[in-house]
Motif scaffolding. Sequence first.
Motif, PDB file in Angstrom:
ATOM      1  N   HIS A 283       0.832  -1.437  -0.067  1.00 33.48           N
ATOM      2  CA  HIS A 283      -0.191   0.082   0.078  1.00 33.48           C
ATOM      3  C   HIS A 283       0.956   1.390   0.096  1.00 33.48           C
ATOM      4  O   HIS A 283       1.882   1.467   0.757  1.00 33.48           O
ATOM      5  CB  HIS A 283      -0.983  -0.003   1.193  1.00 33.48           C
ATOM      6  CG  HIS A 283      -2.059   0.919   0.998  1.00 33.48           C
ATOM      7  ND1 HIS A 283      -1.922   2.246   1.279  1.00 33.48           N
ATOM      8  CD2 HIS A 283      -3.266   0.905   0.666  1.00 33.48           C
ATOM      9  CE1 HIS A 283      -3.014   2.940   1.156  1.00 33.48           C
ATOM     10  NE2 HIS A 283      -3.996   1.998   0.835  1.00 33.48           N
ATOM     11  N   LYS A 284       0.473   2.197  -0.765  1.00 28.12           N
ATOM     12  CA  LYS A 284       1.304   3.371  -1.048  1.00 28.12           C
ATOM     13  C   LYS A 284       1.403   4.216   0.474  1.00 28.12           C
ATOM     14  O   LYS A 284       2.636   4.915   0.681  1.00 28.12           O
ATOM     15  CB  LYS A 284       0.615   4.553  -2.064  1.00 28.12           C
ATOM     16  CG  LYS A 284      -0.961   4.952  -1.422  1.00 28.12           C
ATOM     17  CD  LYS A 284      -1.464   5.539  -2.504  1.00 28.12           C
ATOM     18  CE  LYS A 284      -2.747   6.270  -2.169  1.00 28.12           C
ATOM     19  NZ  LYS A 284      -3.312   7.281  -3.252  1.00 28.12           N
TER      20      LYS A 284
ATOM     21  N   GLU B  32       3.026   2.825  -4.146  1.00 33.23           N
ATOM     22  CA  GLU B  32       2.791   1.437  -4.349  1.00 33.23           C
ATOM     23  C   GLU B  32       3.779   0.610  -5.071  1.00 33.23           C
ATOM     24  O   GLU B  32       4.255   1.006  -6.227  1.00 33.23           O
ATOM     25  CB  GLU B  32       1.371   1.571  -5.122  1.00 33.23           C
ATOM     26  CG  GLU B  32       0.538   0.221  -5.078  1.00 33.23           C
ATOM     27  CD  GLU B  32      -0.801   0.146  -5.865  1.00 33.23           C
ATOM     28  OE1 GLU B  32      -0.933   0.110  -6.937  1.00 33.23           O
ATOM     29  OE2 GLU B  32      -1.583   0.488  -5.057  1.00 33.23           O
TER      30      GLU B  32
END
Length: 528
Positions: free
Chosen positions: A260-261, A267
């Motif tokens: 997850h960014k 990302e």
Amino acid sequence: MASKRGDKNSKRSSSTGRKLIASVDFGTTSVRCFLFDHQGRVRSSAAVKVNQIYPQQGWNEIDPEDVWTKFQSVFKLALENADADVSDVKVFGLSTQRGSFVTWDKRTGKPFHNFITWKDLRADHLVKSWNNSWTIQGIRLGSIIMHKATRNKRYLAGSAFKFMNGLVSLRLRWALDNHENLRQAAQEGHALLGTIETFLIYRLTQGRLHATDYSNVCVSGLWDPYTFQWVDWLINMLDIPKSMLPEIKDSCGSHWGSIHKNIFGAEIPIRCVVSDQGASLFGSLSFNQGDVRLTMGTGSFVSYNTSEKPHASVSGLYPVVGWKIGDEVVFIAEGHSSDTATVIEWCREIDLFEDYDEIEKIITSIPNSDDVFFVPAFSGIQAPINDETVATGFIGIKPSTRKAHLLRAAVESLAFRVYQMCQLMYQETGQVVTKMRVDGGVSRNDFLMQLISDLTMMTIDRPVFIESAAHGAAMMAGLSFGIWKSRSELQHMRQTERIFLPVENRWLDYAPLYSSWKNAVRRLCHWY
């Protein structure tokens, strides 16, 4: 300031077009991150120690929050050491130790307890009780009858069925019995089970994915390598809620999603999740049936590639999955000794040496161990002896014994254990092996590698880059992501640093010593 540096690096990376593959190898005592370029060369690395917790004798834990914190810090440190931005990382691969597990509440993400590691012996009383029960004896007898009737190797393995401390199954049962909040949450369907990779993937995807791969689930003790399914009758017998169990996926592919960014600022596609032993086999380019690899890290693992067929063992060569990628499944006949680097580190802690580089000088300063023998069994002694109650100790100490004799005896014991496993491998497979590829930190010791070569009569091939697990995970991730098109492009990435050839007749010098060492092991078996 950090954001400015990130902006600067983003501009630089977009102009240079850097393509980095991040690979993290999460081991028992350390976590390492490597950044590889598209040629498979290491551009940066970082390592941090994993703190071990020993609440009681035989117990071995790791704080799950320490696991998560150390993972993030080593990843960021590798980026910093490479002067790279997170956007330079195009794909991520993860290799992990197997069998250490934690449980957590899926509503809050909060763990119910620490990781209980694969070296932990707290469930030993359950292991003994179940293995001596009429239920398990009935399973063995039934398997013997079915094997005689069908000659199916699955039933041959069943005839020697037993629980082991290294498998997750009974340690999980212990946790359910001893943590009331976990037991209640499990009964209500709110508890999740995960080994290291499952826990990390769950957090990296922010709870979107609760999954493991076939190379990790194979040491749960709850999964059948012959049917590729959870063993429902065993899960029910142990009263383990199936809602706790993760989804099982192939070792490589887009199904692992992305980091997850919010974790690192961008990302990152995850394309490989694999066990450290499977990754090491891949990283050593041991793709073919009959290839053998020895890893000497925290423990020693001898892995024999049996291709698509699981090995049915009656003596302790456990059939595990190396990797599953699409239709390809590679099985390993695996023997292991739990204590290798742990022995070396203990020797340092009791002042047998100060610096790792001086070990060889010390042990070669004397002609032999003066008939002193060491039994390396802090976590029991595994195949072919299989005794969790054996004591660790020196035998043969006398007034003439010096530190150098003790250290040499300890190092020689590691070679003797590898030789035992190689003997067992030959006995069970019937295959004569002439070459073995090695990796792991302890393999740096030339004396030890030469002794293993002399004892086993094998050629030992040690690579320049000995972190084969991290290398293997990077190779698998890069192939899955399309950085490399075929395995033939990987051949140049593993370069041999040194070949050890067996010295003729040296085995004759060691034969009586090996016999005396086995006698020392017998003396310390069943000690506890």
